[in-house]
Design an enzyme around this catalytic site. Sequence first.
Site, PDB file in Angstrom:
ATOM      1  N   VAL A 258     -54.220 -28.520 -34.341  1.00  0.00           N
ATOM      2  CA  VAL A 258     -53.389 -29.404 -35.160  1.00  0.00           C
ATOM      3  C   VAL A 258     -51.999 -28.807 -35.335  1.00  0.00           C
ATOM      4  CG1 VAL A 258     -53.103 -30.373 -37.473  1.00  0.00           C
ATOM      5  CG2 VAL A 258     -55.335 -30.444 -36.370  1.00  0.00           C
ATOM      6  N   ALA A 259     -51.945 -27.466 -35.496  1.00  0.00           N
ATOM      7  CA  ALA A 259     -50.658 -26.803 -35.663  1.00  0.00           C
ATOM      8  C   ALA A 259     -49.795 -26.906 -34.406  1.00  0.00           C
ATOM      9  CB  ALA A 259     -50.882 -25.332 -36.011  1.00  0.00           C
TER      10      ALA A 259
ATOM     11  N   ILE B 231     -49.585 -29.395 -32.348  1.00  0.00           N
ATOM     12  CA  ILE B 231     -49.072 -30.746 -32.088  1.00  0.00           C
ATOM     13  C   ILE B 231     -48.214 -31.213 -33.260  1.00  0.00           C
ATOM     14  CG2 ILE B 231     -49.701 -33.132 -31.569  1.00  0.00           C
ATOM     15  CD1 ILE B 231     -50.588 -31.138 -29.471  1.00  0.00           C
TER      16      ILE B 231
ATOM     17  N   GLU C 206     -47.510 -33.780 -35.249  1.00  0.00           N
ATOM     18  CA  GLU C 206     -48.087 -35.117 -35.446  1.00  0.00           C
ATOM     19  C   GLU C 206     -47.049 -36.178 -35.783  1.00  0.00           C
ATOM     20  OE1 GLU C 206     -49.182 -32.363 -36.793  1.00  0.00           O
ATOM     21  OE2 GLU C 206     -51.284 -32.107 -36.246  1.00  0.00           O
TER      22      GLU C 206
ATOM     23  N   ASP D  73     -20.341 -56.752 -14.036  1.00  0.00           N
ATOM     24  CA  ASP D  73     -19.934 -58.024 -13.453  1.00  0.00           C
ATOM     25  C   ASP D  73     -18.453 -58.240 -13.783  1.00  0.00           C
ATOM     26  OD1 ASP D  73     -20.274 -60.668 -12.332  1.00  0.00           O
ATOM     27  OD2 ASP D  73     -20.193 -61.408 -14.389  1.00  0.00           O
TER      28      ASP D  73
ATOM     29  N   ASP E 261     -23.258 -61.583 -17.620  1.00  0.00           N
ATOM     30  CA  ASP E 261     -23.457 -62.713 -18.531  1.00  0.00           C
ATOM     31  C   ASP E 261     -24.117 -63.913 -17.877  1.00  0.00           C
ATOM     32  OD1 ASP E 261     -21.411 -63.418 -16.870  1.00  0.00           O
ATOM     33  OD2 ASP E 261     -20.020 -64.046 -18.439  1.00  0.00           O
TER      34      ASP E 261
ATOM     35  N   ASP F 103     -26.888 -62.461 -12.916  1.00  0.00           N
ATOM     36  CA  ASP F 103     -26.944 -61.053 -13.320  1.00  0.00           C
ATOM     37  C   ASP F 103     -28.318 -60.625 -13.820  1.00  0.00           C
ATOM     38  OD1 ASP F 103     -24.146 -60.645 -12.888  1.00  0.00           O
ATOM     39  OD2 ASP F 103     -23.767 -61.689 -14.767  1.00  0.00           O
TER      40      ASP F 103
ATOM     41  N   ASN G  29     -46.480 -30.706 -41.539  1.00  0.00           N
ATOM     42  CA  ASN G  29     -46.050 -31.436 -40.342  1.00  0.00           C
ATOM     43  C   ASN G  29     -45.663 -32.880 -40.635  1.00  0.00           C
ATOM     44  OD1 ASN G  29     -46.582 -29.140 -38.926  1.00  0.00           O
ATOM     45  ND2 ASN G  29     -48.305 -29.956 -37.754  1.00  0.00           N
TER      46      ASN G  29
ATOM     47  N   ASP H  85     -41.811 -31.560 -43.091  1.00  0.00           N
ATOM     48  CA  ASP H  85     -40.924 -31.537 -41.925  1.00  0.00           C
ATOM     49  C   ASP H  85     -40.285 -32.891 -41.625  1.00  0.00           C
ATOM     50  OD1 ASP H  85     -41.618 -28.943 -41.664  1.00  0.00           O
ATOM     51  OD2 ASP H  85     -42.846 -29.182 -39.865  1.00  0.00           O
TER      52      ASP H  85
END
Length: 885
Positions: free
Chosen positions: A278-279, A281, A283, A325, A610, A614, A704, A708
């Site tokens: 878990v640490a 990744i 999350e 264009d 436009d 295109d 996390n 964070d």
Amino acid sequence: MSYKKDVHETLQKLHTNANTGLTKEEAENRLKQYGTNSFQEFKPPSMLRRIWEQINSMLIYILIGAAIISFIVGEVSDAVIILLVIVINAVVGVIQESKAEKALEELNKISTPKAVVKRSGIIQEIPSEQIVPGDIVMIDAGRYIPADLRLIETINLKIEESSLTGESIAVEKDAAWITDNDIPLGEQKNMAFMSTLSTYGRGAGVVIHTGMDTEIGKIAKMLGTQEKAMTPLQKKLAQLGKILGIGAIMISIVIFLIGFFQGREPIDMFLIAVSLAVAAIPEGLPAIVTIVLALGVQRMIKRNAIVRKLPAVETLGAVSVICSDKTGTLTQNKMTVTNIYANNKRIPVNQLTINDQTEQRLMENIILCNDAIATEEERTGDPTEIALVEAAQKVGYDQKQINNTYPRIFEIPFDSERKMMTTVHQKGDHYLVFTKGALEPVLDRTAYVEENATKIPFTNEQREKLMAEANNMSNEALRVLAIAYKEIEADSPLDETVEQDFIFLGLTGMIDPPREEVKASITQCDRAGIKTVMITGDHQRTALAIAKELGIAEHEDETMTGTELNTISDAILQEKVAHVRVFARVSPEHKVRIVKAFKANDKVVSMTGDGVNDAPSLKQADVGVAMGITGTDVAKGASDIILTDDNFATITAAVEEGRNIYKNLKKAILFLLSCNLGEIFALFLGILMGWPAPLTAIHILWVNLITDTLPAISLGIDPDDPDIMEEKPRDQHEKILSKETGLFTIFNGLIIGLLTLFAFIEGLTIHSNVRSIFELDFSNLSEEAIIFAQTMAFSALSISQLFHSFNLRHEKKSIFTTGIFSNPYLIGAILVGIAIQVMIVTIPIFNQWFHVVALDIGNWLFILCLAVVPIIVNEIIKAFKRTVA
């Protein structure tokens, strides 16, 4: 290739008759055979498909796995928090992507609801969906073409094809014209294409293609079949997810084996291994990236750019080529008279003042010899004639007043053989005859030249002089018209003989002019290392003239035509695109090839446009940018970004915004990775040394996902770097964790990890009443001591990470240079993060949920001292970098 066949051969092949058309029975049979004259529906992805696209990544797979494992081992709260993150990320993504492609739906709206056809000898109006190959379609001014036609009759017929070819000038059509050469759509004079507009004259044509077989139908196929490519950021996050996933599994296995051989309980080690995974990744990373991009979208809206797809914000910042264009994007999509030649001199229209009879008569001529209407309420007629009226209006002439003063009593309409138009007007007891047209036919009928109200006999020397002036104007891509007049007696015959012995007045030069602000934007793009390329269906000479004026190209060898494109392979085109700045006379298929060629050269390509023509290239490009005002719904539906002001300059602003957004995203990602690496170091080193786990899984998840997250989002909206457009586009293969950023991440992760361990050991020594780590008996620690130490570690980790966010503001500049308070959101995030951490540790109910205990003021001061260490270390390193640089 119907344009290579004559009328008789075409009618025979289609088994139809020009005079009677198809019978009712034959039309019904062909409707069953060919189907309706409409476009196939390409089903948009289902809601399940959209959800799958949001969760189909290695990062999400690992999170799901962690949630399942957490649930199995009884860590239900951990599992719930992880799954909550996955759901939030998927919901935000699906909401954004649910504004799905409407391109094919809008293509259906373009086809006209009714068409005039001849069946069984009777002219009748039917729904355009019922038209079949072989039908004889009648065409008049103002009517859309309902299918692809081989023209069988034309009378002064002009068709405006800019929506398909990109050429702004209406094309003269000629049923008798034929060729053996392969030529682009814009030059097929005996053809009329579905969705184009008849602006002048009348005609008839036999239907050769309907529905998906038409030229516009081919565009629909391209829109429906092109695959959606991943953006650079999506690719990098996918790579990062795989690296983190593999790393997390390896570290978890290693730590489990270490603990197992240390004699620890297998179930305890399994829980620790899960915590470590878990640490590893971050999350909150998918959700934070989505949130930062969504906030970037709001900033883009303020700069007149609507983002339809979130990843396009980041991709725009990596753009190295803008394929634009011409018509309506670089130019105004409006024919404009820019120069008048009279009295032996050329004068820009914006500097013209009417000083004598010659100039006055010329202005009267371009209003009277004209079938267009140009008022504030109405603009109808041929674009060239509208431009002439508007030029006269600029110098003070009123169209309605002039027409009332000199009523028209006779006319000889324009036709492609004479290449001129003549009208006769009443003026008292005599007539005024006005004409306009191509230079040579008018000069062939000229007897005099008028200069400064004086009539001079027309000579060969004057003819050569006028031809030279017309050539000069043509070389500047101006469309040149000659203007002449004469006066005749009221009893003169009104027939073809009036087109003789004209008095030449002057020339008009017109063009679809570039937008005023575009040149400065292209210059800014050049400084930023972005190459601007013009891709247009217009003539090569016209395109080059506009390109010269805008600073895109200077020489003809920097241009390429659609005919040349047809003769070279994709491999050769890939080589040539490095030097070509203007592609002229190109078809929709060519535009897609050009975009692919640039992408094959590792360029990140933005395509602007436009028109319907295109749409395929907008979809093929890394970032498709459509015009919001003049753009067709098809172009908007195929695009990633829509400009609400149709201003090319907005593209430059959007690129600048995209660069800043990516830079801020990178700050947020590196912040999260360095913080998570700190957690890994703390856990791994603690277990390796045989200590109790300094953090629990719930501590790591909370840091996390909550602690964070706020600083990461705040870094994602950091104030813009004022020097960002002086930098070259970043390499699309640049890794988020390059050598430099990788070292930064590892170094700061190690500092945070060591500080966390230091706080953990300090907690153990305080609670165990010993003076140092060497006096601790790790085999006989009380549960209370471990929880107290984990509380210290948890708080030190959380607050040191909050303070570490300052280090991400700039890779070289000091926080005092960037300004400590210049990002108030970051200051707020840090204060909120500290307040939440204090609440968790202080309030009893949170103590139970997070397995922590209250700390005294001395403990908090110790933690704050540890938290400022990352800032001090990084400021020293930045100072060294500045000194070396």
